[in-house]
Design a protein around this motif. Structure first.
Motif, PDB file in Angstrom:
ATOM      1  N   GLY A 137       0.810  -1.214   0.000  1.00 29.06           N
ATOM      2  CA  GLY A 137       0.000   0.000   0.000  1.00 29.06           C
ATOM      3  C   GLY A 137       0.840   1.259   0.000  1.00 29.06           C
ATOM      4  N   GLU A 138       1.923   1.262   0.770  1.00 27.08           N
ATOM      5  CA  GLU A 138       2.790   2.441   0.842  1.00 27.08           C
ATOM      6  C   GLU A 138       3.471   2.705  -0.505  1.00 27.08           C
ATOM      7  OE1 GLU A 138       6.695   4.032   3.344  1.00 27.08           O
ATOM      8  OE2 GLU A 138       5.471   2.379   4.139  1.00 27.08           O
ATOM      9  N   ILE A 139       3.919   1.636  -1.163  1.00 28.89           N
ATOM     10  CA  ILE A 139       4.578   1.811  -2.465  1.00 28.89           C
ATOM     11  C   ILE A 139       3.572   2.235  -3.527  1.00 28.89           C
ATOM     12  CG2 ILE A 139       5.801   0.573  -4.301  1.00 28.89           C
ATOM     13  CD1 ILE A 139       7.194  -1.034  -2.082  1.00 28.89           C
ATOM     14  N   ALA A 140       2.355   1.686  -3.464  1.00 32.62           N
ATOM     15  CA  ALA A 140       1.307   2.120  -4.386  1.00 32.62           C
ATOM     16  C   ALA A 140       1.005   3.603  -4.205  1.00 32.62           C
ATOM     17  CB  ALA A 140       0.045   1.287  -4.184  1.00 32.62           C
ATOM     18  N   GLU A 141       0.932   4.060  -2.957  1.00 31.03           N
ATOM     19  CA  GLU A 141       0.684   5.483  -2.682  1.00 31.03           C
ATOM     20  C   GLU A 141       1.832   6.341  -3.191  1.00 31.03           C
ATOM     21  OE1 GLU A 141      -0.094   6.013   1.441  1.00 31.03           O
ATOM     22  OE2 GLU A 141      -1.918   4.776   1.441  1.00 31.03           O
ATOM     23  N   PHE A 142       3.044   5.860  -3.047  1.00 31.77           N
ATOM     24  CA  PHE A 142       4.217   6.591  -3.542  1.00 31.77           C
ATOM     25  C   PHE A 142       4.107   6.826  -5.047  1.00 31.77           C
ATOM     26  CE2 PHE A 142       8.372   6.010  -5.662  1.00 31.77           C
ATOM     27  CZ  PHE A 142       8.996   7.180  -5.260  1.00 31.77           C
ATOM     28  N   VAL A 150      10.618  15.637 -10.194  1.00 28.16           N
ATOM     29  CA  VAL A 150      11.842  15.440 -10.953  1.00 28.16           C
ATOM     30  C   VAL A 150      12.537  14.194 -10.416  1.00 28.16           C
ATOM     31  CG1 VAL A 150      14.139  16.366 -11.439  1.00 28.16           C
ATOM     32  CG2 VAL A 150      12.142  17.875 -11.518  1.00 28.16           C
ATOM     33  N   GLN A 151      12.870  13.261 -11.310  1.00 26.33           N
ATOM     34  CA  GLN A 151      13.632  12.093 -10.884  1.00 26.33           C
ATOM     35  C   GLN A 151      15.072  12.550 -10.641  1.00 26.33           C
ATOM     36  OE1 GLN A 151      15.722   9.790 -10.615  1.00 26.33           O
ATOM     37  NE2 GLN A 151      14.861   7.742 -10.714  1.00 26.33           N
ATOM     38  N   PRO A 152      15.586  12.436  -9.395  1.00 24.48           N
ATOM     39  CA  PRO A 152      16.902  12.999  -9.080  1.00 24.48           C
ATOM     40  C   PRO A 152      18.026  12.500  -9.977  1.00 24.48           C
ATOM     41  CG  PRO A 152      15.762  12.361  -7.066  1.00 24.48           C
ATOM     42  CD  PRO A 152      14.939  11.834  -8.208  1.00 24.48           C
ATOM     43  N   VAL A 179      16.320   5.331  -5.779  1.00 23.84           N
ATOM     44  CA  VAL A 179      16.074   6.491  -4.927  1.00 23.84           C
ATOM     45  C   VAL A 179      15.271   6.114  -3.686  1.00 23.84           C
ATOM     46  CG1 VAL A 179      15.027   8.794  -4.855  1.00 23.84           C
ATOM     47  CG2 VAL A 179      16.115   7.992  -6.965  1.00 23.84           C
ATOM     48  N   ASN A 180      14.272   5.256  -3.872  1.00 20.24           N
ATOM     49  CA  ASN A 180      13.353   4.882  -2.802  1.00 20.24           C
ATOM     50  C   ASN A 180      13.757   3.519  -2.229  1.00 20.24           C
ATOM     51  OD1 ASN A 180      10.933   3.536  -1.627  1.00 20.24           O
ATOM     52  ND2 ASN A 180       9.906   5.443  -2.165  1.00 20.24           N
ATOM     53  N   ARG A 216      16.880  -2.175 -14.213  1.00 21.68           N
ATOM     54  CA  ARG A 216      15.903  -1.137 -14.528  1.00 21.68           C
ATOM     55  C   ARG A 216      14.560  -1.463 -13.890  1.00 21.68           C
ATOM     56  NH1 ARG A 216      14.476   1.000 -20.665  1.00 21.68           N
ATOM     57  NH2 ARG A 216      12.316   0.376 -20.441  1.00 21.68           N
ATOM     58  N   THR A 217      13.834  -0.425 -13.485  1.00 27.71           N
ATOM     59  CA  THR A 217      12.455  -0.574 -13.029  1.00 27.71           C
ATOM     60  C   THR A 217      11.619   0.532 -13.661  1.00 27.71           C
ATOM     61  OG1 THR A 217      12.721   0.813 -11.057  1.00 27.71           O
ATOM     62  CG2 THR A 217      13.164  -1.548 -10.807  1.00 27.71           C
ATOM     63  N   LYS A 218      10.307   0.292 -13.691  1.00 25.65           N
ATOM     64  CA  LYS A 218       9.418   1.261 -14.334  1.00 25.65           C
ATOM     65  C   LYS A 218       7.999   1.086 -13.812  1.00 25.65           C
ATOM     66  CE  LYS A 218       8.442   2.879 -19.065  1.00 25.65           C
ATOM     67  NZ  LYS A 218       8.720   2.584 -20.504  1.00 25.65           N
ATOM     68  N   LEU A 219       7.331   2.188 -13.587  1.00 29.07           N
ATOM     69  CA  LEU A 219       5.918   2.166 -13.228  1.00 29.07           C
ATOM     70  C   LEU A 219       5.084   1.971 -14.486  1.00 29.07           C
ATOM     71  CD1 LEU A 219       3.479   2.737 -11.274  1.00 29.07           C
ATOM     72  CD2 LEU A 219       3.707   5.138 -11.961  1.00 29.07           C
ATOM     73  N   PHE A 220       4.077   1.110 -14.411  1.00 34.53           N
ATOM     74  CA  PHE A 220       3.104   0.962 -15.482  1.00 34.53           C
ATOM     75  C   PHE A 220       1.716   1.199 -14.905  1.00 34.53           C
ATOM     76  CE2 PHE A 220       6.551  -1.043 -17.748  1.00 34.53           C
ATOM     77  CZ  PHE A 220       6.301  -0.663 -19.066  1.00 34.53           C
ATOM     78  N   GLU A 221       1.169   2.358 -15.214  1.00 35.23           N
ATOM     79  CA  GLU A 221      -0.156   2.713 -14.726  1.00 35.23           C
ATOM     80  C   GLU A 221      -1.177   2.544 -15.838  1.00 35.23           C
ATOM     81  OE1 GLU A 221       1.168   6.517 -16.685  1.00 35.23           O
ATOM     82  OE2 GLU A 221       2.095   4.827 -15.613  1.00 35.23           O
ATOM     83  N   LYS A 222      -2.418   2.351 -15.459  1.00 34.11           N
ATOM     84  CA  LYS A 222      -3.513   2.253 -16.424  1.00 34.11           C
ATOM     85  C   LYS A 222      -4.710   2.966 -15.803  1.00 34.11           C
ATOM     86  CE  LYS A 222      -4.099  -0.380 -20.265  1.00 34.11           C
ATOM     87  NZ  LYS A 222      -3.128  -0.565 -21.349  1.00 34.11           N
TER      88      LYS A 222
END
Length: 332
Positions: A34-39, A49-51, A64-65, A94-100
């Motif tokens: 839940g915390e990561i989803a909220e992030f 801005v991605q640092p 970063v997180n 590598r990591t990446k968010l995938f939202e829908k």
């Protein structure tokens, strides 16, 4: 007499046969997921801005997180990765968010033969260079941060497709599955202009100068979107040529939050459209490769940009297990 049941395959057998295996059960607790989803949701609502990259990006927040990094390098997860892939050494690169969003369209069928050169958005700078010809050498882990039903942009895989390279062609970016039309997400001219200016409008596409010389007061929101479309139409991307599918050739992968699937990058996959009444879908994918893979080889020539126009000079890999790691890589 009861009907015979199909044997349950071990993870490495399922991955070798189908190109994917899962979903694996959740190993993290509800609070962590839940915390990561909220992030990530806050990232979408208030684009930062991605640092590492000095601009907005949904990539590589594990560098970063701490909680994202801990989730994607957890012992339970690494044990299943090693079991499924048989790798002796592995790194997370590598990591990446995938939202829908509700009502978002499909991301069409695609497969990746390992180089990640950004061809889905017209790029041509390979991010990975493998050593040897030992078959598959990179995999994706796709972890749901929200429940994903058949209506919410569910993932779908073509069984056994990792054994064939499907024909591709170049088209306008707006005609490719990599293009997510922001019309479904932007409601005001102010938000459109702001997101274009800070590069948080269309993933991996530089939109900072789209509205240079344009007086927004003279245009409606639809007209401003048309200007954006004209700009993006100048870019090309790769798409998979149509191919035949028979009943039973594919499998969709509904998941509960915290569950995940491991698949070969060579496996043909897509995410289906999200219905207008669906829930917001959030997922993070992590890309893992063999430890001796050379990551971002262009850096030795002083070229610090990847195929998505991100400055990767501050990028780092994470050693996961084993002892054979490419010394040319930068590590966290």
């Amino acid at each position: 007499m009861s009907a015979p049941t199909s044997p349950v395959l071990a993870p490495h057998e399922a991955l070798a046969r189908d190109g994917f295996v899962g979903p694996f059960p959740r190993f993290a607790d509800n609070d962590t997921i839940g915390e990561i989803a909220e992030f990530y949701q806050d990232m979408l609502d208030n684009p930062p801005v991605q640092p590492l990259y000095k601009r907005y990006s949904v990539r590589d927040w594990h560098l970063v997180n701490d909680k994202v990094r801990e989730l994607l390098t957890a012992p339970e997860l690494l044990a299943n990765l090693q079991l499924a892939t048989g790798a002796e050494s592995m790194i997370l690169w590598r990591t990446k968010l995938f939202e829908k969003y509700p009502g978002d369209g499909a991301i069409d069928w695609h497969q990746e033969y390992g180089y990640f050169d950004g061809e889905e958005v017209g790029g041509h700078r390979p991010a990975l260079f493998p050593f040897g010809s030992r078959g598959e050498w990179d995999w994706t882990l796709w972890l749901a941060l929200t429940d994903v039903s058949e209506d919410d942009g569910v993932m779908e895989y073509v069984k056994g497709s990792q054994r064939s390279a499907y024909p591709k062609r170049m088209v306008k970016l707006t005609e490719s599955g990599a293009f997510v039309d922001p019309r479904n997400r932007i409601e005001t001219k102010e938000e459109l202009l702001s997101r274009a200016a800070d590069n948080s409008l269309i993933l991996d596409i530089d939109t900072r100068r789209v509205y240079e010389g344009v007086d927004p007061r003279q245009h409606s929101l639809d007209e401003l979107f048309d200007i954006l479309t004209a700009h993006v139409d100048q870019l090309q991307a790769v798409v998979t040529e149509p191919f035949e599918l028979k009943p039973g050739d594919t499998r969709t992968m509904p998941m509960k939050a915290g569950e995940y699937v491991i698949f070969s990058e060579r496996c043909m996959h897509r995410s289906r459209a999200s219905l207008p009444g669906a829930k917001m879908r959030l997922a993070v994918n992590a890309r893992y490769t063999l430890g001796d893979t050379w990551v971002y080889p262009q850096r030795v020539t002083g070229d610090t940009f990847d195929g998505s126009n991100l400055d990767i000079s501050g990028h780092r890999c994470i050693r996961l297990f084993g002892d054979r790691f490419n010394p040319a890589n930068a590590y966290l």
